[in-house]
Design a protein around this motif. Structure first.
Motif, PDB file in Angstrom:
ATOM      1  N   HIS A  12      56.862  54.881  40.319  1.00 19.09           N
ATOM      2  CA  HIS A  12      55.804  54.482  41.256  1.00 19.09           C
ATOM      3  C   HIS A  12      55.926  52.997  41.592  1.00 19.09           C
ATOM      4  N   TRP A  13      56.191  52.188  40.585  1.00 18.87           N
ATOM      5  CA  TRP A  13      56.320  50.740  40.797  1.00 18.87           C
ATOM      6  C   TRP A  13      57.469  50.447  41.760  1.00 18.87           C
ATOM      7  N   CYS A  14      58.616  51.070  41.496  1.00 12.91           N
ATOM      8  CA  CYS A  14      59.794  50.806  42.328  1.00 12.91           C
ATOM      9  C   CYS A  14      59.589  51.280  43.757  1.00 12.91           C
ATOM     10  N   GLU A  15      58.905  52.415  43.932  1.00 16.87           N
ATOM     11  CA  GLU A  15      58.630  52.896  45.275  1.00 16.87           C
ATOM     12  C   GLU A  15      57.704  51.931  46.010  1.00 16.87           C
ATOM     13  N   ALA A  16      56.683  51.426  45.300  1.00 17.35           N
ATOM     14  CA  ALA A  16      55.744  50.496  45.929  1.00 17.35           C
ATOM     15  C   ALA A  16      56.426  49.190  46.303  1.00 17.35           C
ATOM     16  N   MET A  17      57.373  48.735  45.469  1.00 19.32           N
ATOM     17  CA  MET A  17      58.050  47.465  45.702  1.00 19.32           C
ATOM     18  C   MET A  17      59.299  47.604  46.574  1.00 19.32           C
ATOM     19  N   GLY A  18      59.711  48.839  46.837  1.00 20.48           N
ATOM     20  CA  GLY A  18      60.932  49.045  47.603  1.00 20.48           C
ATOM     21  C   GLY A  18      62.174  48.607  46.845  1.00 20.48           C
ATOM     22  N   ASP A  19      62.153  48.756  45.524  1.00 21.15           N
ATOM     23  CA  ASP A  19      63.261  48.308  44.673  1.00 21.15           C
ATOM     24  C   ASP A  19      64.050  49.519  44.193  1.00 21.15           C
ATOM     25  N   THR A  36      59.171  42.570  36.064  1.00 24.82           N
ATOM     26  CA  THR A  36      57.873  42.163  36.599  1.00 24.82           C
ATOM     27  C   THR A  36      56.759  43.153  36.282  1.00 24.82           C
ATOM     28  N   MET A  37      57.086  44.293  35.662  1.00 30.30           N
ATOM     29  CA  MET A  37      56.052  45.230  35.216  1.00 30.30           C
ATOM     30  C   MET A  37      55.429  44.802  33.894  1.00 30.30           C
ATOM     31  N   LEU A  38      55.817  43.672  33.366  1.00 29.67           N
ATOM     32  CA  LEU A  38      55.382  43.261  32.032  1.00 29.67           C
ATOM     33  C   LEU A  38      53.884  43.428  31.830  1.00 29.67           C
ATOM     34  N   GLN A  39      53.089  42.903  32.763  1.00 32.02           N
ATOM     35  CA  GLN A  39      51.642  42.990  32.603  1.00 32.02           C
ATOM     36  C   GLN A  39      51.133  44.418  32.779  1.00 32.02           C
ATOM     37  N   ALA A  40      51.826  45.224  33.593  1.00 29.12           N
ATOM     38  CA  ALA A  40      51.324  46.564  33.901  1.00 29.12           C
ATOM     39  C   ALA A  40      51.129  47.401  32.640  1.00 29.12           C
ATOM     40  N   TRP A  41      52.012  47.214  31.654  1.00 27.31           N
ATOM     41  CA  TRP A  41      51.922  48.037  30.433  1.00 27.31           C
ATOM     42  C   TRP A  41      50.739  47.629  29.555  1.00 27.31           C
ATOM     43  N   THR A  42      50.114  46.491  29.843  1.00 32.11           N
ATOM     44  CA  THR A  42      48.992  46.019  29.025  1.00 32.11           C
ATOM     45  C   THR A  42      47.643  46.267  29.682  1.00 32.11           C
ATOM     46  N   MET A  43      47.629  46.763  30.914  1.00 33.61           N
ATOM     47  CA  MET A  43      46.376  46.875  31.651  1.00 33.61           C
ATOM     48  C   MET A  43      45.536  48.038  31.147  1.00 33.61           C
ATOM     49  N   GLY A  44      44.209  47.822  31.155  1.00 30.95           N
ATOM     50  CA  GLY A  44      43.308  48.796  30.571  1.00 30.95           C
ATOM     51  C   GLY A  44      42.737  49.810  31.534  1.00 30.95           C
ATOM     52  N   GLY A  45      43.044  49.667  32.833  1.00 29.36           N
ATOM     53  CA  GLY A  45      42.496  50.599  33.804  1.00 29.36           C
ATOM     54  C   GLY A  45      40.992  50.434  33.963  1.00 29.36           C
ATOM     55  N   LEU A  46      40.355  51.432  34.570  1.00 25.82           N
ATOM     56  CA  LEU A  46      38.919  51.333  34.832  1.00 25.82           C
ATOM     57  C   LEU A  46      38.099  51.251  33.552  1.00 25.82           C
ATOM     58  N   ALA A  47      38.568  51.889  32.487  1.00 23.45           N
ATOM     59  CA  ALA A  47      37.816  51.894  31.232  1.00 23.45           C
ATOM     60  C   ALA A  47      37.952  50.584  30.476  1.00 23.45           C
ATOM     61  N   GLY A  48      38.972  49.777  30.815  1.00 25.24           N
ATOM     62  CA  GLY A  48      39.165  48.501  30.136  1.00 25.24           C
ATOM     63  C   GLY A  48      39.762  48.658  28.753  1.00 25.24           C
ATOM     64  N   HIS A  49      39.865  47.524  28.058  1.00 23.72           N
ATOM     65  CA  HIS A  49      40.408  47.488  26.699  1.00 23.72           C
ATOM     66  C   HIS A  49      39.333  47.032  25.723  1.00 23.72           C
ATOM     67  N   THR A  50      39.458  47.441  24.487  1.00 23.99           N
ATOM     68  CA  THR A  50      38.558  46.949  23.439  1.00 23.99           C
ATOM     69  C   THR A  50      39.137  45.709  22.763  1.00 23.99           C
ATOM     70  N   ALA A  51      40.299  45.248  23.237  1.00 28.91           N
ATOM     71  CA  ALA A  51      40.972  44.142  22.561  1.00 28.91           C
ATOM     72  C   ALA A  51      40.400  42.785  22.933  1.00 28.91           C
ATOM     73  N   ARG A  52      39.641  42.678  24.017  1.00 27.91           N
ATOM     74  CA  ARG A  52      39.153  41.370  24.453  1.00 27.91           C
ATOM     75  C   ARG A  52      38.235  40.768  23.401  1.00 27.91           C
ATOM     76  N   SER A  53      38.397  39.483  23.181  1.00 28.51           N
ATOM     77  CA  SER A  53      37.721  38.836  22.059  1.00 28.51           C
ATOM     78  C   SER A  53      36.321  38.377  22.429  1.00 28.51           C
ATOM     79  N   ALA A  54      35.511  38.136  21.389  1.00 28.04           N
ATOM     80  CA  ALA A  54      34.173  37.576  21.591  1.00 28.04           C
ATOM     81  C   ALA A  54      34.266  36.159  22.127  1.00 28.04           C
ATOM     82  N   ALA A  55      35.291  35.422  21.719  1.00 28.29           N
ATOM     83  CA  ALA A  55      35.433  34.032  22.176  1.00 28.29           C
ATOM     84  C   ALA A  55      35.609  33.974  23.693  1.00 28.29           C
ATOM     85  N   TYR A  56      36.403  34.878  24.254  1.00 25.15           N
ATOM     86  CA  TYR A  56      36.610  34.877  25.700  1.00 25.15           C
ATOM     87  C   TYR A  56      35.305  35.211  26.422  1.00 25.15           C
TER      88      TYR A  56
END
Length: 309
Positions: free
Chosen positions: A47-54, A69-89
């Motif tokens: 899907h990524w390659c089709e969107a980027m024409g690569d 360049t997909m590095l961040q894509a594998w960490t994204m939480g989608g609509l539900a988000g992640h539970t990893a975000r810290s209290a400090a942030y």
């Protein structure tokens, strides 16, 4: 105002004490023990390659690697988000919100790639609040840039880093609505604007080959003849393409609004506003109808009214 802030013209002004409170979050975790929701997989790569024409062959086949360049894509939480975000942030965000820096915009990112990611790799990550800038003034408003650095790992080995920067800011107060810019009227297009004043939309027609043309030109771009007359457009058309304008704001305009490339029933195309429907309901192929909109005491313009049906 308390908490180390001053107010000028309704906007917060950071003091040294407040900035030191922000800087105290530098080095604290932004996300901890995060885990990718999916392992590196072929469908997402495709899907990524089709969107980027690569179409690089390294991204297909049994030994495929993921585009770096997909590095961040594998960490994204989608609509539900992640539970990893810290209290400090969350605390840092709340502190900025409470100080009046309630708007946010992503400004840029930087990535460093250390090893390829392959199909089946499980992704883990941690992030740190790397820096909080002093107060900066931009065209959007006054605020602070917050930079986080995410370390992305696979099988415990560092695969890359992703720096992400946002601006938390207090929006600039809008200036009073100004006069709409005047169209440039010259000897080549004055007949068009004369027609607009009479509530007619005139299309040039070549006097030799009879090809219609728009916008108006001094000569035919099909045969080169400088002879021409006009035909009146019926006013029927469809949206051939469009954009929604969000930024930058201009005092005479009120974003967001839709600007369409309208294909007239006569076959020529022109650019104008699409009105009568919410900007997010405009669609390619939508039928539209010409009307004339008065924007101030001295100016009317042709626009196109759409329908949601």
């Amino acid at each position: 105002m308390s908490d180390g802030l001053q107010v000028s013209d309704g906007l917060p002004q950071s003091t040294g004490d407040f900035y030191e409170r922000l800087r105290a979050y530098e080095g604290k975790a932004a996300a901890e023990a995060g885990r990718g929701k999916d392992p590196v997989n072929e469908p997402m790569i495709r899907h990524w390659c089709e969107a980027m024409g690569d179409a690089h062959p390294a991204y297909t086949g049994p030994d495929a690697v993921a585009p770096p360049t997909m590095l961040q894509a594998w960490t994204m939480g989608g609509l539900a988000g992640h539970t990893a975000r810290s209290a400090a942030y969350d605390e840092l965000t709340a502190l900025l919100d409470g100080a009046g820096y309630t708007s946010v915009v992503a400004t840029d990112c930087e990535q460093e790639y250390l090893r390829p990611l392959r199909v089946g790799d499980e992704i883990t990550f941690d992030a740190v609040i790397e820096s909080v800038s002093e107060e900066k003034t931009t065209k959007l408003g006054t605020g602070h840039f917050v930079t986080t650095r995410m370390d992305v790992r696979t099988n415990g080995e560092l695969a890359g880093t992703h720096r992400f920067r946002i601006l938390k800011y207090a929006p600039v107060q809008r200036k009073p609505r100004g006069e709409r810019p005047r169209p440039v009227i010259n000897r080549d297009n004055e007949g068009f604007w004369a027609g607009v004043r009479e509530h007619t939309l005139l299309i040039q027609r070549c006097g030799e080959c009879e090809v219609l043309r728009f916008p108006w030109l001094p000569g035919c771009n099909a045969c080169g003849s400088d002879a021409w007359d006009t035909v009146e457009a019926s006013g029927e058309g469809t949206v051939y393409s469009y954009v929604v304008m969000h930024h930058p704001p201009f005092p005479a305009f009120d974003p967001p609004y839709a600007v369409g490339l309208i294909e007239l029933a006569e076959g020529v195309r022109m650019v104008s506003n699409v009105v009568g429907v919410p900007h997010d309901k405009v669609r390619i192929g939508m039928p539209v109808r010409l009307e004339f909109q008065r924007v101030d005491a001295d100016l009317e313009i042709p626009v196109f009214r759409g329908g949601e049906g």
